[in-house]
Design a protein around this motif. Structure first.
Motif, mmCIF file in Angstrom:
data_model
loop_
_atom_site.group_PDB
_atom_site.id
_atom_site.type_symbol
_atom_site.label_atom_id
_atom_site.label_comp_id
_atom_site.label_asym_id
_atom_site.label_seq_id
_atom_site.Cartn_x
_atom_site.Cartn_y
_atom_site.Cartn_z
ATOM 1 N N ASP A 280 21.164 38.207 43.156
ATOM 2 C CA ASP A 280 22.050 37.089 43.502
ATOM 3 C C ASP A 280 23.070 37.619 44.495
ATOM 4 O O ASP A 280 23.105 38.834 44.777
ATOM 5 C CB ASP A 280 22.737 36.529 42.249
ATOM 6 C CG ASP A 280 23.218 35.089 42.429
ATOM 7 O OD1 ASP A 280 22.508 34.173 41.983
ATOM 8 O OD2 ASP A 280 24.285 34.890 43.039
ATOM 9 N N LEU A 281 23.903 36.729 45.007
ATOM 10 C CA LEU A 281 25.004 37.138 45.885
ATOM 11 C C LEU A 281 26.338 37.156 45.163
ATOM 12 O O LEU A 281 27.342 37.568 45.740
ATOM 13 C CB LEU A 281 25.084 36.197 47.092
ATOM 14 C CG LEU A 281 23.892 36.238 48.056
ATOM 15 C CD1 LEU A 281 24.009 35.120 49.094
ATOM 16 C CD2 LEU A 281 23.799 37.593 48.735
ATOM 17 N N SER A 282 26.357 36.684 43.901
ATOM 18 C CA SER A 282 27.596 36.590 43.129
ATOM 19 C C SER A 282 27.633 37.678 42.058
ATOM 20 O O SER A 282 26.791 37.703 41.152
ATOM 21 C CB SER A 282 27.700 35.214 42.466
ATOM 22 O OG SER A 282 28.711 35.206 41.479
ATOM 23 N N ASP A 283 28.614 38.563 42.150
ATOM 24 C CA ASP A 283 28.753 39.599 41.128
ATOM 25 C C ASP A 283 29.087 38.991 39.768
ATOM 26 O O ASP A 283 28.692 39.525 38.730
ATOM 27 C CB ASP A 283 29.845 40.596 41.533
ATOM 28 C CG ASP A 283 29.414 41.496 42.687
ATOM 29 O OD1 ASP A 283 28.200 41.763 42.794
ATOM 30 O OD2 ASP A 283 30.279 41.910 43.478
ATOM 31 N N THR A 284 29.805 37.872 39.776
ATOM 32 C CA THR A 284 30.126 37.203 38.509
ATOM 33 C C THR A 284 28.849 36.785 37.791
ATOM 34 O O THR A 284 28.666 37.046 36.595
ATOM 35 C CB THR A 284 31.012 35.969 38.764
ATOM 36 O OG1 THR A 284 32.246 36.391 39.351
ATOM 37 C CG2 THR A 284 31.293 35.223 37.461
ATOM 38 N N ARG A 285 27.971 36.135 38.503
ATOM 39 C CA ARG A 285 26.735 35.664 37.891
ATOM 40 C C ARG A 285 25.787 36.814 37.558
ATOM 41 O O ARG A 285 25.061 36.767 36.570
ATOM 42 C CB ARG A 285 26.072 34.634 38.798
ATOM 43 C CG ARG A 285 26.855 33.315 38.790
ATOM 44 C CD ARG A 285 26.191 32.205 39.550
ATOM 45 N NE ARG A 285 26.729 30.910 39.118
ATOM 46 C CZ ARG A 285 26.414 29.757 39.666
ATOM 47 N NH1 ARG A 285 25.554 29.722 40.682
ATOM 48 N NH2 ARG A 285 26.935 28.630 39.216
ATOM 49 N N LEU A 286 25.802 37.855 38.365
ATOM 50 C CA LEU A 286 24.993 39.024 38.038
ATOM 51 C C LEU A 286 25.475 39.671 36.743
ATOM 52 O O LEU A 286 24.679 40.184 35.954
ATOM 53 C CB LEU A 286 25.024 40.022 39.193
ATOM 54 C CG LEU A 286 24.244 39.598 40.446
ATOM 55 C CD1 LEU A 286 24.527 40.549 41.602
ATOM 56 C CD2 LEU A 286 22.745 39.535 40.162
ATOM 57 N N GLY A 287 26.777 39.617 36.508
ATOM 58 C CA GLY A 287 27.311 40.116 35.248
ATOM 59 C C GLY A 287 26.788 39.329 34.060
ATOM 60 O O GLY A 287 26.490 39.896 33.002
ATOM 61 N N LEU A 288 26.654 38.014 34.225
ATOM 62 C CA LEU A 288 26.090 37.185 33.156
ATOM 63 C C LEU A 288 24.634 37.553 32.906
ATOM 64 O O LEU A 288 24.175 37.566 31.756
ATOM 65 C CB LEU A 288 26.204 35.709 33.538
ATOM 66 C CG LEU A 288 27.608 35.121 33.605
ATOM 67 C CD1 LEU A 288 27.564 33.695 34.138
ATOM 68 C CD2 LEU A 288 28.282 35.147 32.232
ATOM 69 N N ASP B 213 34.872 21.107 39.988
ATOM 70 C CA ASP B 213 35.376 22.147 40.887
ATOM 71 C C ASP B 213 34.950 23.532 40.411
ATOM 72 O O ASP B 213 34.592 24.397 41.219
ATOM 73 C CB ASP B 213 36.900 22.076 40.975
ATOM 74 C CG ASP B 213 37.396 20.866 41.757
ATOM 75 O OD1 ASP B 213 36.584 20.244 42.468
ATOM 76 O OD2 ASP B 213 38.595 20.539 41.643
ATOM 77 N N THR B 214 35.007 23.740 39.103
ATOM 78 C CA THR B 214 34.604 25.036 38.550
ATOM 79 C C THR B 214 33.124 25.287 38.785
ATOM 80 O O THR B 214 32.722 26.376 39.215
ATOM 81 C CB THR B 214 34.919 25.087 37.039
ATOM 82 O OG1 THR B 214 36.321 24.900 36.846
ATOM 83 C CG2 THR B 214 34.494 26.419 36.440
ATOM 84 N N ALA B 215 32.302 24.271 38.514
ATOM 85 C CA ALA B 215 30.863 24.424 38.715
ATOM 86 C C ALA B 215 30.539 24.698 40.181
ATOM 87 O O ALA B 215 29.657 25.495 40.502
ATOM 88 C CB ALA B 215 30.135 23.176 38.223
ATOM 89 N N ARG B 216 31.257 24.044 41.074
ATOM 90 C CA ARG B 216 30.984 24.209 42.500
ATOM 91 C C ARG B 216 31.439 25.577 43.016
ATOM 92 O O ARG B 216 30.930 26.075 44.026
ATOM 93 C CB ARG B 216 31.678 23.101 43.289
ATOM 94 C CG ARG B 216 31.167 22.934 44.713
ATOM 95 C CD ARG B 216 31.862 21.773 45.420
ATOM 96 N NE ARG B 216 31.573 20.506 44.774
ATOM 97 C CZ ARG B 216 30.453 19.806 44.935
ATOM 98 N NH1 ARG B 216 29.506 20.285 45.726
ATOM 99 N NH2 ARG B 216 30.282 18.650 44.324
ATOM 100 N N SER B 217 32.379 26.203 42.327
ATOM 101 C CA SER B 217 32.924 27.489 42.790
ATOM 102 C C SER B 217 31.894 28.609 42.761
ATOM 103 O O SER B 217 32.007 29.585 43.500
ATOM 104 C CB SER B 217 34.116 27.882 41.922
ATOM 105 O OG SER B 217 33.687 28.337 40.634
ATOM 106 N N GLY B 218 30.906 28.488 41.883
ATOM 107 C CA GLY B 218 29.922 29.555 41.735
ATOM 108 C C GLY B 218 30.412 30.721 40.903
ATOM 109 O O GLY B 218 29.642 31.617 40.561
ATOM 110 N N GLN B 219 31.686 30.719 40.536
ATOM 111 C CA GLN B 219 32.253 31.807 39.729
ATOM 112 C C GLN B 219 32.207 31.413 38.251
ATOM 113 O O GLN B 219 33.227 31.422 37.553
ATOM 114 C CB GLN B 219 33.676 32.105 40.186
ATOM 115 C CG GLN B 219 33.780 32.489 41.642
ATOM 116 C CD GLN B 219 32.919 33.687 42.005
ATOM 117 O OE1 GLN B 219 32.990 34.741 41.373
ATOM 118 N NE2 GLN B 219 32.068 33.530 43.003
ATOM 119 N N CYS B 220 31.041 31.076 37.800
ATOM 120 C CA CYS B 220 30.891 30.576 36.436
ATOM 121 C C CYS B 220 29.424 30.603 36.059
ATOM 122 O O CYS B 220 28.549 30.860 36.892
ATOM 123 C CB CYS B 220 31.408 29.130 36.327
ATOM 124 S SG CYS B 220 30.497 27.973 37.381
ATOM 125 N N GLY B 221 29.176 30.337 34.766
ATOM 126 C CA GLY B 221 27.821 30.087 34.316
ATOM 127 C C GLY B 221 27.655 28.590 34.153
ATOM 128 O O GLY B 221 27.916 27.811 35.066
#
Length: 351
Positions: A195-203, A330-338
């Protein structure tokens, strides 16, 4: 009742009061307790080209949900008032060739809850009784609300035998993370997620991945070396819809590898068919959930493994009361979430 509505052919949504929906003879009415936000909902809120070509406003959005049955139609015997259910969001015709052959997930006349008919971002939603999946009383309401995306992940991941296989998953959005948990539960040897998101890769790592690859900085070839792999990945699960991710996945598949593709791209893109042919790759498109084999599979996995259930639950990172729907979007659109959940129960009310 409260309902989150696309009121016209323009960006935005409105939380408004509407009359309660009526129940037909084969329907059930469900009091929504939890609802999950999906990428489809974000497209509809933004009113992009796909949304404008697909949806006719006004429309109540939402297709991932869990709630309590409060009314059943006169011909319904399979579902009872008071039962807790998740909803299958694809309403099929029952008479086309695929439906008659038991392949209802590829019905050519499918109507989507929250896309082609009234959805579940509301206090009440009506669906055919056949689309209500009765849950045990002990199920976590949040888990009940994500059976739709969990079903997509299950349908995709279990296309191929996974025991002892090396698996690459491109895209660590909620469905990619859920697929990671499924591959781990099913006995995969190595699981690599990109992925390109470290947050989501952490999940994804929390859900059972052995290695997380940020495609903006790292390459799958290096991940193979780090894991001591010599022949490429046996199974690929494409969840991103990103052409570069698909290209790199194909470049790193073993000869005879198998790829299941769920992620929807924005535009058409080329695939190296020469490599597909010379490497004898199998590529299979996946849509929705098998009705209802996929539902049996995911229910059984959740009931037989607390480790798996905890991994699935870990994808839910944010919860909002329905009144705070704008913050939820807004949270869902940020990509910094699951996965983002909206609470429609009285307990979730504000004020």
């Amino acid at each position: 009742m409260r309902a989150l509505v696309k009121t016209g052919p323009h960006p935005g949504l409105e939380l408004i009061d509407l009359p309660e929906p009526s129940v037909g003879p084969t329907d059930v009415k469900i009091r929504v307790l939890r609802a999950g936000l999906c990428g489809t909902d974000l497209h509809l809120q933004a009113w992009d080209d796909w949304a404008a070509a697909t949806v006719t406003p006004p429309l109540i959005l939402g297709h991932e949900f869990y709630g309590e049955v409060v009314e059943v139609g006169s011909d319904v015997a399979s579902v009872q008032v008071g039962q807790r259910v998740s909803g299958e969001g694809h309403v099929v015709c029952g008479y086309c060739r695929n439906c008659r052959a038991g392949r209802r997930h590829v019905c050519i006349n499918t109507q989507g809850v929250g896309v082609n008919r009234a959805g579940a971002f509301a206090d009440l939603v009506v669906i055919p009784a056949a689309n209500a999946w009765v849950q045990p009383d002990s199920v976590d309401p949040d888990l009940g609300a994500i059976f739709d995306p969990l079903g997509n992940a299950t349908h995709t991941a279990l296309q191929w035998p996974l025991v002892g296989e090396d698996v690459v998953i491109t895209g660590a959005g909620p469905i990619g993370v859920l697929a990671t948990a499924i591959a781990r539960h099913a006995g995969a040897r190595h699981i690599v997620v990109t992925d390109l998101s470290d947050t989501r890769l952490g999940l994804a790592l929390a859900a059972g991945a052995d290695l997380a690859v940020n495609a903006g900085r790292e390459r799958l070839r290096d991940a193979q070396k780090a894991l001591g792999m010599k022949e490429g990945f046996d199974v690929g699960l494409e969840m991103s819809g990103a052409p570069p991710a698909v290209s790199e996945m194909i470049d790193n598949m073993n000869h005879g590898g198998r790829v299941a593709m769920l992620g929807l791209p924005k535009d058409p893109y080329p695939i190296d068919c020469g490599k597909v042919i010379t490497h004898m790759l199998t590529i299979r498109g996946i849509y929705g959930r098998e009705m209802f084999d996929t539902w049996y599979a995911m229910s059984s996995m959740l009931q037989t493994s607390t480790v798996f259930a905890d991994a699935v639950r870990s994808v839910i990172t944010h919860r909002f009361p329905a009144q705070q729907w704008e913050e939820a979007f807004d949270t869902a659109r940020s990509g910094q979430c699951g996965k983002v959940i909206m609470d429609w129960s009285d307990e979730g009310a504000v004020g």
